[in-house]
Design a protein around this motif. Structure first.
Motif, PDB file in Angstrom:
ATOM      1  N   TRP A  76       2.465 -48.970 -16.978  1.00  0.00           N
ATOM      2  CA  TRP A  76       3.636 -48.406 -17.098  1.00  0.00           C
ATOM      3  C   TRP A  76       3.538 -47.602 -18.179  1.00  0.00           C
ATOM      4  N   LEU A  77       3.008 -47.034 -18.711  1.00  0.00           N
ATOM      5  CA  LEU A  77       3.140 -45.578 -19.841  1.00  0.00           C
ATOM      6  C   LEU A  77       2.265 -44.412 -19.092  1.00  0.00           C
ATOM      7  N   ALA A  78       1.698 -44.501 -18.339  1.00  0.00           N
ATOM      8  CA  ALA A  78       1.445 -43.633 -17.648  1.00  0.00           C
ATOM      9  C   ALA A  78       0.709 -43.153 -16.202  1.00  0.00           C
ATOM     10  N   ASP A  79       0.708 -42.314 -15.164  1.00  0.00           N
ATOM     11  CA  ASP A  79      -0.416 -42.538 -14.172  1.00  0.00           C
ATOM     12  C   ASP A  79      -1.276 -42.302 -14.428  1.00  0.00           C
ATOM     13  N   VAL A  80      -2.418 -42.936 -13.939  1.00  0.00           N
ATOM     14  CA  VAL A  80      -3.642 -42.581 -14.463  1.00  0.00           C
ATOM     15  C   VAL A  80      -4.165 -42.554 -13.276  1.00  0.00           C
ATOM     16  N   THR A  81      -5.548 -41.341 -13.795  1.00  0.00           N
ATOM     17  CA  THR A  81      -6.407 -40.973 -12.625  1.00  0.00           C
ATOM     18  C   THR A  81      -7.600 -40.408 -12.531  1.00  0.00           C
ATOM     19  N   PHE A  82      -8.689 -40.751 -12.340  1.00  0.00           N
ATOM     20  CA  PHE A  82      -9.897 -40.918 -12.731  1.00  0.00           C
ATOM     21  C   PHE A  82     -10.752 -40.330 -11.683  1.00  0.00           C
ATOM     22  N   ALA A  83     -10.490 -38.939 -12.129  1.00  0.00           N
ATOM     23  CA  ALA A  83     -10.840 -37.590 -11.133  1.00  0.00           C
ATOM     24  C   ALA A  83     -13.112 -37.850 -10.795  1.00  0.00           C
ATOM     25  N   ASN A  84     -13.432 -38.387  -9.716  1.00  0.00           N
ATOM     26  CA  ASN A  84     -13.990 -38.043  -9.433  1.00  0.00           C
ATOM     27  C   ASN A  84     -15.093 -37.097  -8.589  1.00  0.00           C
ATOM     28  N   TYR A  85     -16.025 -36.604  -9.188  1.00  0.00           N
ATOM     29  CA  TYR A  85     -16.427 -35.560  -8.837  1.00  0.00           C
ATOM     30  C   TYR A  85     -18.200 -35.597  -8.639  1.00  0.00           C
ATOM     31  N   SER A  86     -18.616 -36.823  -8.548  1.00  0.00           N
ATOM     32  CA  SER A  86     -20.018 -37.454  -8.599  1.00  0.00           C
ATOM     33  C   SER A  86     -20.641 -37.398  -6.802  1.00  0.00           C
ATOM     34  N   ASP A  87     -20.286 -36.657  -5.721  1.00  0.00           N
ATOM     35  CA  ASP A  87     -20.383 -36.982  -4.962  1.00  0.00           C
ATOM     36  C   ASP A  87     -20.282 -35.541  -4.408  1.00  0.00           C
ATOM     37  N   LEU A  88     -20.774 -34.743  -5.591  1.00  0.00           N
ATOM     38  CA  LEU A  88     -20.394 -33.239  -5.082  1.00  0.00           C
ATOM     39  C   LEU A  88     -21.894 -32.911  -5.602  1.00  0.00           C
ATOM     40  N   PHE A  89     -22.346 -33.979  -6.377  1.00  0.00           N
ATOM     41  CA  PHE A  89     -23.889 -33.579  -6.613  1.00  0.00           C
ATOM     42  C   PHE A  89     -24.575 -34.292  -6.546  1.00  0.00           C
ATOM     43  N   ASN A  90     -24.131 -35.367  -5.252  1.00  0.00           N
ATOM     44  CA  ASN A  90     -25.205 -36.688  -5.000  1.00  0.00           C
ATOM     45  C   ASN A  90     -25.409 -36.829  -3.572  1.00  0.00           C
ATOM     46  N   CYS A  91     -25.100 -36.014  -3.191  1.00  0.00           N
ATOM     47  CA  CYS A  91     -25.437 -35.773  -1.316  1.00  0.00           C
ATOM     48  C   CYS A  91     -25.806 -33.983  -1.008  1.00  0.00           C
ATOM     49  N   ARG A  92     -26.334 -34.135   0.173  1.00  0.00           N
ATOM     50  CA  ARG A  92     -26.391 -33.623   1.608  1.00  0.00           C
ATOM     51  C   ARG A  92     -25.796 -32.470   1.666  1.00  0.00           C
ATOM     52  N   GLY A  93     -25.240 -30.918   1.065  1.00  0.00           N
ATOM     53  CA  GLY A  93     -24.765 -30.352   2.203  1.00  0.00           C
ATOM     54  C   GLY A  93     -24.355 -28.866   1.162  1.00  0.00           C
TER      55      GLY A  93
END
Length: 321
Positions: free
Chosen positions: A51-68
Protein backbone atom coordinates in the motif's frame (compact mmCIF):
# COMPACT_ATOMS: atom_id res chain seq x y z
CA UNK A 1 8.32 17.27 -8.40
CA UNK A 2 7.60 13.57 -8.97
CA UNK A 3 4.03 12.61 -8.11
CA UNK A 4 2.10 9.39 -7.68
CA UNK A 5 2.54 6.23 -5.66
CA UNK A 6 6.16 5.84 -4.53
CA UNK A 7 8.42 3.07 -5.78
CA UNK A 8 10.69 1.13 -3.40
CA UNK A 9 13.66 -0.56 -5.03
CA UNK A 10 15.91 -3.17 -3.39
CA UNK A 11 19.34 -3.78 -4.96
CA UNK A 12 21.35 -6.80 -3.76
CA UNK A 13 25.08 -7.44 -3.58
CA UNK A 14 27.46 -10.30 -4.40
CA UNK A 15 26.46 -13.93 -4.12
CA UNK A 16 24.98 -16.86 -5.96
CA UNK A 17 21.73 -17.14 -7.87
CA UNK A 18 18.80 -15.51 -6.13
CA UNK A 19 15.06 -16.05 -6.24
CA UNK A 20 13.43 -12.67 -6.79
CA UNK A 21 10.21 -13.38 -4.89
CA UNK A 22 11.98 -14.98 -1.93
CA UNK A 23 14.53 -12.19 -1.54
CA UNK A 24 11.87 -9.50 -1.93
CA UNK A 25 9.86 -11.11 0.85
CA UNK A 26 12.88 -11.49 3.14
CA UNK A 27 13.98 -7.89 2.68
CA UNK A 28 10.44 -6.65 3.37
CA UNK A 29 10.20 -8.83 6.49
CA UNK A 30 13.51 -7.45 7.74
CA UNK A 31 12.33 -3.91 7.05
CA UNK A 32 9.14 -4.68 9.00
CA UNK A 33 11.29 -5.79 11.94
CA UNK A 34 13.13 -2.50 11.71
CA UNK A 35 9.81 -0.65 11.67
CA UNK A 36 8.86 -2.30 14.97
CA UNK A 37 12.16 -1.26 16.51
CA UNK A 38 11.55 2.28 15.26
CA UNK A 39 8.09 2.20 16.88
CA UNK A 40 6.45 2.51 13.48
CA UNK A 41 4.53 -0.77 13.53
CA UNK A 42 1.52 0.96 11.97
CA UNK A 43 3.45 1.06 8.69
CA UNK A 44 4.13 -2.68 8.49
CA UNK A 45 0.96 -3.64 6.66
CA UNK A 46 1.50 -0.81 4.23
CA UNK A 47 4.98 -2.13 3.51
CA UNK A 48 4.22 -5.83 3.22
CA UNK A 49 0.90 -5.41 1.38
CA UNK A 50 2.24 -2.87 -1.09
CA UNK A 51 0.00 0.00 0.00
CA UNK A 52 2.85 2.38 0.78
CA UNK A 53 4.83 1.65 -2.36
CA UNK A 54 5.27 -0.61 -5.35
CA UNK A 55 8.20 -2.79 -4.26
CA UNK A 56 10.75 -4.16 -6.72
CA UNK A 57 13.69 -6.47 -6.03
CA UNK A 58 16.24 -5.92 -8.81
CA UNK A 59 17.77 -9.32 -9.44
CA UNK A 60 20.87 -9.38 -11.64
CA UNK A 61 22.48 -12.44 -10.02
CA UNK A 62 22.07 -14.60 -13.13
CA UNK A 63 24.39 -12.27 -15.05
CA UNK A 64 27.24 -13.32 -12.75
CA UNK A 65 26.30 -16.97 -12.28
CA UNK A 66 25.77 -18.50 -15.70
CA UNK A 67 27.76 -19.28 -18.83
CA UNK A 68 27.10 -16.83 -21.60
CA UNK A 69 28.00 -13.63 -23.33
CA UNK A 70 28.23 -11.62 -20.13
CA UNK A 71 31.10 -13.56 -18.58
CA UNK A 72 32.77 -16.84 -17.91
CA UNK A 73 31.29 -20.01 -16.61
CA UNK A 74 30.68 -20.05 -12.89
CA UNK A 75 33.79 -21.27 -11.10
CA UNK A 76 36.26 -19.79 -13.59
CA UNK A 77 38.49 -16.77 -13.12
CA UNK A 78 40.70 -15.00 -15.62
CA UNK A 79 44.35 -14.07 -15.23
CA UNK A 80 43.69 -10.34 -15.27
CA UNK A 81 41.35 -10.62 -12.27
CA UNK A 82 44.20 -11.43 -9.88
CA UNK A 83 45.44 -7.83 -9.36
CA UNK A 84 41.96 -6.54 -8.50
CA UNK A 85 41.27 -9.41 -6.12
CA UNK A 86 44.64 -8.91 -4.44
CA UNK A 87 43.83 -5.22 -3.94
CA UNK A 88 40.36 -5.97 -2.60
CA UNK A 89 41.69 -8.55 -0.14
CA UNK A 90 44.38 -6.12 0.96
CA UNK A 91 41.71 -3.47 1.70
CA UNK A 92 39.61 -6.01 3.61
CA UNK A 93 42.61 -7.14 5.65
CA UNK A 94 43.34 -3.52 6.51
CA UNK A 95 39.80 -3.18 7.86
CA UNK A 96 40.18 -6.44 9.79
CA UNK A 97 43.49 -5.31 11.31
CA UNK A 98 41.79 -2.14 12.54
CA UNK A 99 38.94 -4.10 14.08
CA UNK A 100 41.07 -6.87 15.63
CA UNK A 101 44.22 -5.19 17.01
CA UNK A 102 46.76 -7.46 18.66
CA UNK A 103 46.21 -5.92 22.09
CA UNK A 104 42.53 -6.87 22.15
CA UNK A 105 42.37 -10.03 20.03
CA UNK A 106 45.74 -11.74 19.79
CA UNK A 107 44.49 -14.89 18.06
CA UNK A 108 42.53 -13.00 15.40
CA UNK A 109 45.46 -10.63 14.90
CA UNK A 110 47.70 -13.64 14.20
CA UNK A 111 45.20 -14.95 11.62
CA UNK A 112 45.14 -11.56 9.90
CA UNK A 113 48.93 -11.32 9.91
CA UNK A 114 49.12 -14.83 8.42
CA UNK A 115 46.64 -13.90 5.68
CA UNK A 116 48.56 -10.72 4.85
CA UNK A 117 51.81 -12.70 4.62
CA UNK A 118 50.13 -15.16 2.25
CA UNK A 119 48.75 -12.28 0.17
CA UNK A 120 52.20 -10.80 -0.30
CA UNK A 121 53.54 -14.24 -1.24
CA UNK A 122 50.68 -14.76 -3.72
CA UNK A 123 51.42 -11.49 -5.49
CA UNK A 124 55.12 -12.32 -5.67
CA UNK A 125 54.36 -15.88 -6.79
CA UNK A 126 52.21 -14.63 -9.67
CA UNK A 127 55.00 -12.34 -10.81
CA UNK A 128 57.64 -15.06 -10.71
CA UNK A 129 55.72 -18.29 -11.41
CA UNK A 130 52.59 -17.29 -13.32
CA UNK A 131 48.91 -16.70 -12.77
CA UNK A 132 48.11 -20.17 -11.51
CA UNK A 133 50.34 -19.65 -8.50
CA UNK A 134 48.66 -16.29 -7.88
CA UNK A 135 45.19 -17.83 -7.85
CA UNK A 136 46.24 -20.63 -5.52
CA UNK A 137 47.79 -18.09 -3.20
CA UNK A 138 44.65 -15.95 -3.09
CA UNK A 139 42.54 -19.00 -2.30
CA UNK A 140 44.94 -19.61 0.58
CA UNK A 141 44.35 -16.05 1.78
CA UNK A 142 40.54 -16.38 1.78
CA UNK A 143 40.79 -19.82 3.41
CA UNK A 144 42.89 -18.31 6.19
CA UNK A 145 40.48 -15.39 6.58
CA UNK A 146 37.68 -17.91 7.15
CA UNK A 147 39.44 -18.90 10.37
CA UNK A 148 38.15 -15.64 11.84
CA UNK A 149 35.07 -16.50 13.84
CA UNK A 150 32.69 -13.99 12.23
CA UNK A 151 33.67 -14.87 8.69
CA UNK A 152 33.65 -18.61 9.42
CA UNK A 153 30.13 -18.42 10.84
CA UNK A 154 28.87 -16.47 7.85
CA UNK A 155 30.46 -18.66 5.24
CA UNK A 156 30.20 -22.05 6.92
CA UNK A 157 28.85 -23.51 3.67
CA UNK A 158 31.67 -21.94 1.61
CA UNK A 159 35.35 -22.56 1.08
CA UNK A 160 38.15 -20.17 0.18
CA UNK A 161 37.61 -20.62 -3.54
CA UNK A 162 33.88 -19.83 -3.35
CA UNK A 163 34.55 -16.68 -1.34
CA UNK A 164 37.17 -15.56 -3.87
CA UNK A 165 34.85 -16.19 -6.80
CA UNK A 166 32.07 -14.14 -5.25
CA UNK A 167 34.43 -11.27 -4.43
CA UNK A 168 35.48 -11.33 -8.08
CA UNK A 169 31.99 -10.11 -9.00
CA UNK A 170 32.96 -6.64 -7.79
CA UNK A 171 35.92 -6.48 -10.17
CA UNK A 172 33.92 -7.89 -13.06
CA UNK A 173 31.27 -5.24 -12.64
CA UNK A 174 33.88 -2.46 -12.52
CA UNK A 175 35.82 -3.69 -15.57
CA UNK A 176 35.55 -0.92 -18.19
CA UNK A 177 37.43 -2.56 -21.05
CA UNK A 178 35.60 -3.17 -24.36
CA UNK A 179 33.33 -6.25 -24.19
CA UNK A 180 34.00 -6.58 -20.46
CA UNK A 181 32.04 -3.37 -19.85
CA UNK A 182 28.95 -5.02 -21.34
CA UNK A 183 28.36 -6.77 -18.02
CA UNK A 184 28.09 -3.50 -16.12
CA UNK A 185 25.71 -2.09 -18.72
CA UNK A 186 23.50 -5.17 -18.43
CA UNK A 187 23.50 -5.05 -14.62
CA UNK A 188 22.49 -1.39 -14.51
CA UNK A 189 19.76 -1.99 -17.08
CA UNK A 190 18.39 -4.79 -14.91
CA UNK A 191 18.29 -2.44 -11.91
CA UNK A 192 16.37 0.41 -13.52
CA UNK A 193 14.11 -1.53 -15.90
CA UNK A 194 10.41 -1.08 -15.22
CA UNK A 195 10.88 2.01 -13.05
CA UNK A 196 8.68 5.05 -13.71
CA UNK A 197 10.73 8.29 -13.71
CA UNK A 198 7.52 10.27 -13.21
CA UNK A 199 7.05 8.75 -9.74
CA UNK A 200 9.27 9.13 -6.65
CA UNK A 201 11.82 6.37 -6.10
CA UNK A 202 13.27 5.23 -2.77
CA UNK A 203 16.28 2.93 -3.12
CA UNK A 204 17.81 0.53 -0.60
CA UNK A 205 21.04 -0.99 -1.86
CA UNK A 206 23.54 -3.36 -0.28
CA UNK A 207 27.21 -4.24 -0.80
CA UNK A 208 28.05 -4.42 -4.54
CA UNK A 209 24.51 -3.17 -5.09
CA UNK A 210 25.57 0.22 -3.72
CA UNK A 211 28.25 0.45 -6.41
CA UNK A 212 25.76 -0.54 -9.10
CA UNK A 213 23.17 1.90 -7.76
CA UNK A 214 25.68 4.76 -7.62
CA UNK A 215 26.24 4.48 -11.35
CA UNK A 216 22.63 3.61 -12.23
CA UNK A 217 21.26 6.67 -10.42
CA UNK A 218 23.67 8.91 -12.30
CA UNK A 219 21.96 7.59 -15.45
CA UNK A 220 18.39 7.55 -14.13
CA UNK A 221 16.08 10.42 -15.08
CA UNK A 222 13.63 10.35 -12.17
CA UNK A 223 13.56 11.92 -8.71
CA UNK A 224 14.99 9.93 -5.78
CA UNK A 225 13.78 11.34 -2.45
CA UNK A 226 15.93 8.86 -0.52
CA UNK A 227 18.85 6.55 -1.19
CA UNK A 228 19.87 4.13 1.56
CA UNK A 229 23.23 2.35 1.33
CA UNK A 230 24.14 -0.47 3.74
CA UNK A 231 27.36 -2.46 3.95
CA UNK A 232 28.82 -0.36 1.15
CA UNK A 233 32.34 -0.80 -0.26
CA UNK A 234 32.09 2.50 -2.21
CA UNK A 235 34.92 4.05 -0.20
CA UNK A 236 37.37 1.15 -0.46
CA UNK A 237 40.18 3.25 -1.93
CA UNK A 238 41.64 2.55 -5.33
CA UNK A 239 39.99 -0.85 -5.75
CA UNK A 240 36.47 0.62 -5.86
CA UNK A 241 36.32 4.38 -5.32
CA UNK A 242 38.77 5.26 -8.07
CA UNK A 243 36.97 3.04 -10.59
CA UNK A 244 33.53 4.61 -10.24
CA UNK A 245 31.86 6.41 -13.13
CA UNK A 246 31.43 9.34 -13.12
CA UNK A 247 34.62 10.54 -11.45
CA UNK A 248 35.43 12.25 -9.22
CA UNK A 249 32.82 10.45 -7.16
CA UNK A 250 29.84 12.57 -6.14
CA UNK A 251 26.26 12.09 -4.99
CA UNK A 252 23.88 11.61 -7.96
CA UNK A 253 22.13 14.89 -8.78
CA UNK A 254 18.62 13.43 -8.54
CA UNK A 255 19.08 12.17 -4.95
CA UNK A 256 17.46 14.44 -2.34
CA UNK A 257 18.77 12.53 0.70
CA UNK A 258 21.48 9.87 1.09
CA UNK A 259 21.78 7.83 4.29
CA UNK A 260 24.70 5.41 4.62
CA UNK A 261 24.83 2.80 7.38
CA UNK A 262 27.82 0.73 8.43
CA UNK A 263 28.28 -1.87 11.12
CA UNK A 264 31.42 -1.87 13.24
CA UNK A 265 31.80 -5.62 12.58
CA UNK A 266 31.29 -5.43 8.82
CA UNK A 267 34.71 -5.96 7.25
CA UNK A 268 33.48 -5.32 3.70
CA UNK A 269 32.66 -1.65 4.17
CA UNK A 270 34.95 1.35 4.07
CA UNK A 271 33.74 2.32 7.53
CA UNK A 272 32.84 6.01 7.95
CA UNK A 273 35.08 7.21 5.11
CA UNK A 274 32.31 7.18 2.48
CA UNK A 275 30.85 10.50 3.60
CA UNK A 276 34.30 12.11 3.42
CA UNK A 277 35.53 10.67 0.13
CA UNK A 278 32.44 11.01 -2.06
CA UNK A 279 31.61 14.60 -2.85
CA UNK A 280 28.23 16.33 -2.68
CA UNK A 281 25.90 16.80 -5.63
CA UNK A 282 25.63 20.22 -7.24
CA UNK A 283 22.75 20.98 -4.87
CA UNK A 284 24.90 20.08 -1.86
CA UNK A 285 23.49 16.63 -1.01
CA UNK A 286 26.02 14.14 0.32
CA UNK A 287 26.01 10.95 2.32
CA UNK A 288 25.13 11.14 5.99
CA UNK A 289 26.78 8.16 7.65
CA UNK A 290 25.53 6.42 10.78
CA UNK A 291 26.92 3.40 12.59
CA UNK A 292 24.66 0.55 13.64
CA UNK A 293 25.60 -2.41 15.84
CA UNK A 294 24.09 -5.74 14.92
CA UNK A 295 23.74 -8.85 17.03
CA UNK A 296 25.35 -12.11 15.97
CA UNK A 297 28.65 -13.05 14.42
CA UNK A 298 28.09 -11.95 10.84
CA UNK A 299 26.77 -8.51 9.96
CA UNK A 300 27.37 -8.15 6.22
CA UNK A 301 23.88 -9.11 5.08
CA UNK A 302 21.17 -6.75 3.87
CA UNK A 303 18.56 -8.18 6.22
CA UNK A 304 20.77 -7.57 9.28
CA UNK A 305 20.92 -3.90 8.38
CA UNK A 306 17.22 -3.59 7.52
CA UNK A 307 16.23 -4.93 10.94
CA UNK A 308 17.59 -1.76 12.54
CA UNK A 309 15.07 0.94 13.39
CA UNK A 310 17.60 3.56 12.33
CA UNK A 311 17.56 2.13 8.81
CA UNK A 312 13.82 1.45 8.54
CA UNK A 313 12.69 4.84 9.87
CA UNK A 314 13.91 7.05 6.98
CA UNK A 315 12.58 4.55 4.43
CA UNK A 316 9.08 4.64 5.90
CA UNK A 317 9.14 8.41 6.34
CA UNK A 318 10.12 8.83 2.69
CA UNK A 319 7.30 6.54 1.51
CA UNK A 320 4.50 7.99 3.60
CA UNK A 321 2.22 10.58 1.93
Amino acid sequence: MAMGKPQLLFVHGIGGLRDTATDRRQWLEALATGAREAEMADAISGLTQGWLADVTFANYSDLFNCRGAQGDAAGELEEDEVPFLAGLLDAMLEELAEHFPAESSAQDARVIADARYQLEAAVQGRQSQGVGEGFRGLVGVTTTMLRLQGLRQAAQWMNGWAVLFQLAQVGRYLDRRPKKAELGVAVRARVIEGLDPARPLVVVSHSLGTVVTYEALHEYGGAVPLWITVGSPLALGTVVLDRLVPRPASCPANVASWCNFWDRDDVVVGRPHLANWIGPSKSGVKAVTERVDSHGLWTHTATKYLEHGAVARPVIEALRP
